[in-house]
Structure formats: C-alpha cells, structure tokens
Design a protein around this motif. Sequence first.
Motif, PDB file in Angstrom:
ATOM      1  N   THR A 276       1.703 -11.153 -17.143  1.00 49.01           N
ATOM      2  CA  THR A 276       1.680 -11.255 -15.681  1.00 49.01           C
ATOM      3  C   THR A 276       3.078 -11.397 -15.089  1.00 49.01           C
ATOM      4  N   ASP A 277       4.129 -11.220 -15.919  1.00 48.70           N
ATOM      5  CA  ASP A 277       5.474 -11.352 -15.362  1.00 48.70           C
ATOM      6  C   ASP A 277       5.870 -10.056 -14.662  1.00 48.70           C
ATOM      7  N   GLU A 278       7.143  -9.911 -14.334  1.00 49.04           N
ATOM      8  CA  GLU A 278       7.586  -8.802 -13.495  1.00 49.04           C
ATOM      9  C   GLU A 278       7.717  -7.483 -14.248  1.00 49.04           C
ATOM     10  N   ARG A 279       7.778  -7.515 -15.557  1.00 48.89           N
ATOM     11  CA  ARG A 279       8.000  -6.280 -16.310  1.00 48.89           C
ATOM     12  C   ARG A 279       6.748  -5.409 -16.353  1.00 48.89           C
ATOM     13  N   PRO A 280       6.906  -4.081 -16.296  1.00 47.23           N
ATOM     14  CA  PRO A 280       5.770  -3.203 -16.560  1.00 47.23           C
ATOM     15  C   PRO A 280       5.224  -3.444 -17.963  1.00 47.23           C
ATOM     16  N   VAL A 281       3.910  -3.336 -18.093  1.00 43.32           N
ATOM     17  CA  VAL A 281       3.241  -3.567 -19.373  1.00 43.32           C
ATOM     18  C   VAL A 281       2.718  -2.235 -19.909  1.00 43.32           C
ATOM     19  N   ALA A 306      11.023  -0.004 -28.503  1.00 46.09           N
ATOM     20  CA  ALA A 306      11.549  -1.243 -29.081  1.00 46.09           C
ATOM     21  C   ALA A 306      12.737  -1.787 -28.303  1.00 46.09           C
ATOM     22  N   ASP A 307      12.711  -3.106 -28.111  1.00 47.80           N
ATOM     23  CA  ASP A 307      13.840  -3.859 -27.552  1.00 47.80           C
ATOM     24  C   ASP A 307      14.254  -3.417 -26.154  1.00 47.80           C
ATOM     25  N   ARG A 308      13.340  -2.802 -25.419  1.00 50.86           N
ATOM     26  CA  ARG A 308      13.627  -2.462 -24.030  1.00 50.86           C
ATOM     27  C   ARG A 308      13.281  -3.660 -23.149  1.00 50.86           C
ATOM     28  N   ASP A 309      14.262  -4.269 -22.584  1.00 47.09           N
ATOM     29  CA  ASP A 309      14.037  -5.469 -21.777  1.00 47.09           C
ATOM     30  C   ASP A 309      13.252  -5.180 -20.509  1.00 47.09           C
ATOM     31  N   ASP A 310      13.199  -3.894 -20.117  1.00 47.56           N
ATOM     32  CA  ASP A 310      12.495  -3.551 -18.884  1.00 47.56           C
ATOM     33  C   ASP A 310      10.999  -3.381 -19.096  1.00 47.56           C
ATOM     34  N   LEU A 311      10.519  -3.483 -20.357  1.00 52.01           N
ATOM     35  CA  LEU A 311       9.102  -3.278 -20.654  1.00 52.01           C
ATOM     36  C   LEU A 311       8.576  -4.381 -21.554  1.00 52.01           C
ATOM     37  N   LEU A 312       7.288  -4.721 -21.370  1.00 56.52           N
ATOM     38  CA  LEU A 312       6.564  -5.535 -22.343  1.00 56.52           C
ATOM     39  C   LEU A 312       5.554  -4.617 -23.014  1.00 56.52           C
ATOM     40  N   VAL A 313       5.601  -4.544 -24.328  1.00 54.20           N
ATOM     41  CA  VAL A 313       4.717  -3.670 -25.091  1.00 54.20           C
ATOM     42  C   VAL A 313       3.673  -4.527 -25.797  1.00 54.20           C
ATOM     43  N   VAL A 314       2.403  -4.238 -25.567  1.00 49.74           N
ATOM     44  CA  VAL A 314       1.302  -4.957 -26.209  1.00 49.74           C
ATOM     45  C   VAL A 314       0.606  -3.999 -27.162  1.00 49.74           C
ATOM     46  N   GLY A 336      11.793  -7.519 -30.054  1.00 50.69           N
ATOM     47  CA  GLY A 336      11.683  -8.672 -29.171  1.00 50.69           C
ATOM     48  C   GLY A 336      10.773  -8.493 -27.981  1.00 50.69           C
ATOM     49  N   ASN A 337      10.530  -7.261 -27.551  1.00 54.78           N
ATOM     50  CA  ASN A 337       9.686  -7.027 -26.369  1.00 54.78           C
ATOM     51  C   ASN A 337       8.255  -6.669 -26.733  1.00 54.78           C
ATOM     52  N   VAL A 338       7.875  -6.842 -28.002  1.00 56.61           N
ATOM     53  CA  VAL A 338       6.553  -6.433 -28.465  1.00 56.61           C
ATOM     54  C   VAL A 338       5.692  -7.660 -28.762  1.00 56.61           C
ATOM     55  N   ARG A 339       4.447  -7.600 -28.301  1.00 55.68           N
ATOM     56  CA  ARG A 339       3.463  -8.635 -28.605  1.00 55.68           C
ATOM     57  C   ARG A 339       2.269  -7.951 -29.270  1.00 55.68           C
TER      58      ARG A 339
END
Length: 450
Positions: A276-281, A306-314, A336-339
């Motif tokens: 729910t943060d500001e980054r596109p998912v 990978a490692d793109r701070d502008d995205l959250l990858v699920v 770091g940006n992957v869940r």
Amino acid sequence: MSRRTSRTHRARTQEFPLSRIITTALPAHGHVSPLLAISADLATRGHEVVFLGGSRFAGAAERAGVRFVALPAEADWDDRDLDAFFPGRASLPPGPERIAFDVQHVFLDPIPHQYRALLALLEEFPADAVIADAFVQGALPLALSRPRAERPALIGIGLTPAMLPSVDTAPFGLALPPLPGEEGRARNRALQEEMDRRGEPLRRHAEKVFAGVGVRLPEGPRGQAQVTVPDEYLQLTVPGFEYPRSDAPATYRLIGALPGLVGDERPLPGWWDEVTDERPVVVVTQGTLANTDLGELVAPTVRALADRDDLLVVAATARPDGPQRLAELLGGSLPGNVRVAGYVPFDRLLPHTDVLVSNGGYGGVQTALRYGVPLVVAGASEDKPEVAARVEWAGVGLDLRTDRPAPEAVGRAVDRVLGEGRFRERARALGAEFAEYRPFDTIAELVESL
C-alpha cells in the motif's frame, strides 16, 4: 430472461419452487472450482445439489455444502500428473501432437463412463437440471438421446475462451484475433476447412465414442456440439473479452465471470503493508497448477525487475515451498524490491496491483480484469495462447507469445504497460463491464425458471 438481475434471494425463493440439480466437472482444479462455486451458491438459495466429480475433490464439495458423488475410476484422473494417468503422453512434445492426444484420451475416451455415471445418479436423484463443465462431454448424450420433456435440462458452462466456430472468428487454437470484413471471413473459412481436414481422425473417433453410447454426434466442426447441444450454454466472460459471433445460437450467452475466492483465512505475509506504499506494484504468478517450474515466468520476471527502487515486485508462487524454490533459482537470495509468498489472497492484493504478469489462466486473467488490472501474459499451453490473444485484442495488456520469456522481454513489456495509460484505462473499463454482470443470479434465474 435478463442477463443482469437485481432481484433478491428472498424474492426468488418465494417465487419459484426449489430444484434438484446435478453439477459436474472434469477432475481438474481449474474446472472444479467454478462448478463448486456455482453449486455452493445454488445450495445457499435452498436448492438440492449433488456434485459429480473427481474423488480428490470430495472434501471441497463438502466445504461447499453439497453432496458429493465420485466419477468412475475410468474418468477420475488427476490433473496434477496427467502423464501418469495417460501412458505415452509424456513422450509427446507440447504442441499439436500432445493436443490431439489429450483430445482423444483425456476428453473423448471418458465420455461413456461420464454418461453412465450421470444416468446412474439420475436413477436415484431425478434432477431438474444438469449443469456441466463444457468439457464433460459425457453430459451431451443426455440431450442427444431423448426429447427435452423426458430428461433434465442441460446447461453447459464455458470455462475457457469460447470454442464455438463462427464465420467471424478463426478456429479455436490458432490464437488469431478477428479480422474484419469479407477478408476476415474468407480467412476464417479457409482456416476452418484446413482445421476440419486435419481434425478428421479425431472427428471419426468422437463419432465412434458417441455411437458407443447410442447417440449420433451432430454434424459440424469439432467443438461445436459442446455449445449447441445443451439447452443453454453460459460462457463465463463479458463481450469486451470475447470475440463477437454474428452466427451464435440464441442459447449461447455471455454472463460475466464468477467472483474470485474471498475470505481466505491464511494470515497475511509480514511485508503486507508495503503493497500500500507509493511504489507501483507488479505481481507475477504462474497460477495454481502450472507452477512446477518457477523458472518459466516467475524467475524471469523477478530478474527483469530486480533491485528497481521504483517498483515493488510480489511473486505469488501458489506452492508452500515457493519462496525457498525461487530463492534457489536466483542463486540463494532475493532482490531487495521483491517479496515472495506461497499463497496470497488475490482479492486483497489485486486492488493494490498496477500490473499482473501471468501465464494466461482464463480465470486468473479475468479476476485481474475485474479489478481493472492490466496484464503482461506469457503462456503457450492448453488455452493460454487464446487467452493471451484476447488480452491484446481487448487492449488490456501485452502478449509475449511464449511461456519462457527472456527477462529483457518481460521488463520491456512491464514498462510499456506501466508507462502507456491506455492499458490501465481499458482494463478499468473492462472491470466496469464485469461489474455489470451477476453470473450467480443469472444461473439461479435459469434454474428457477425450469
């Protein structure tokens, strides 16, 4: 009868007598889940429902609140390991040869066993209606063998992109979008003639199978009878996601997609607040069945972003060991940006999703569109190329035309879908169209009008 309804459950139960209903599906998760959802809804409305299906789904039927009857062993295969149930299948490469094998052995040969199971069940449970997954072709002899007044109504449910041949569409399986005008019709006629020629051995086999249970298969291309023989055929989609057919029979109706599963009791993952943060998912999944090899789509997507701070990858792996397996594929650690999750409630995740990367499962794609989520699709087996073709035709995403895309291809496609607002705009418009339909009410109205 209206395709959309606002009548309440109370009004329906006062207005109509209760019905006895048999529902049935192939013993595959993607076929059973929609039919059990329909069964559960009808049961809550007071109808008496019996589900005829694969033995491993007995518990699911019980949880749906309906009585369960198992298919006979000859028709009770396990979709998690088809190769074990059908010797010789594993030696065939994906493509036309395997498709022909599946049509003959997985879909046609079980017809006599499905039909006899239905007849035996009807002897002790004289149903008013049989609601059948369209791939349970053993239900068709019910309608082919006797007049409507002497049998229950047969309602077919379309769980994959529509297979109905038409002058307006290329034959199913070619993944070709409509071509307008006479040029398109000429193309379609030529392609259908070629498909009919190539499919003649399967057509003869189908005629032999149906003759073995005492009925004659109607003339026409393979796949047509699945739609035209039932008294009603209900396709689980909306016009915005299905090719128009000017020659479709009146019994063929698009009724919207079933709602996704809700109320999952599994706890949310510890990283949930980050969606729910500001980054596109960006969410990636290979669905609940085709996830044996996460290196097909999940790993390439993670590598691409990978490692793109502008995205959250699920990464939703739909398997309990998914997080561990994905980490191993990536060399032991996650970017770091992957869940990663084994299972995640999509009804809660999709409202926060900006792009879904999918292998093209029909139900999963339509669930995403119900939430207005655009897509990147990479699928090459079963009906997935047809689903992917409709994604592009509807303007709601991109088709990578492979089930093993390179990371670079996935990355470019995700950036396009995120960057070009037209995909999100069309997905939201299609989501609004899905919201206009009430498929459970439509099915209940049909049953209650019998």
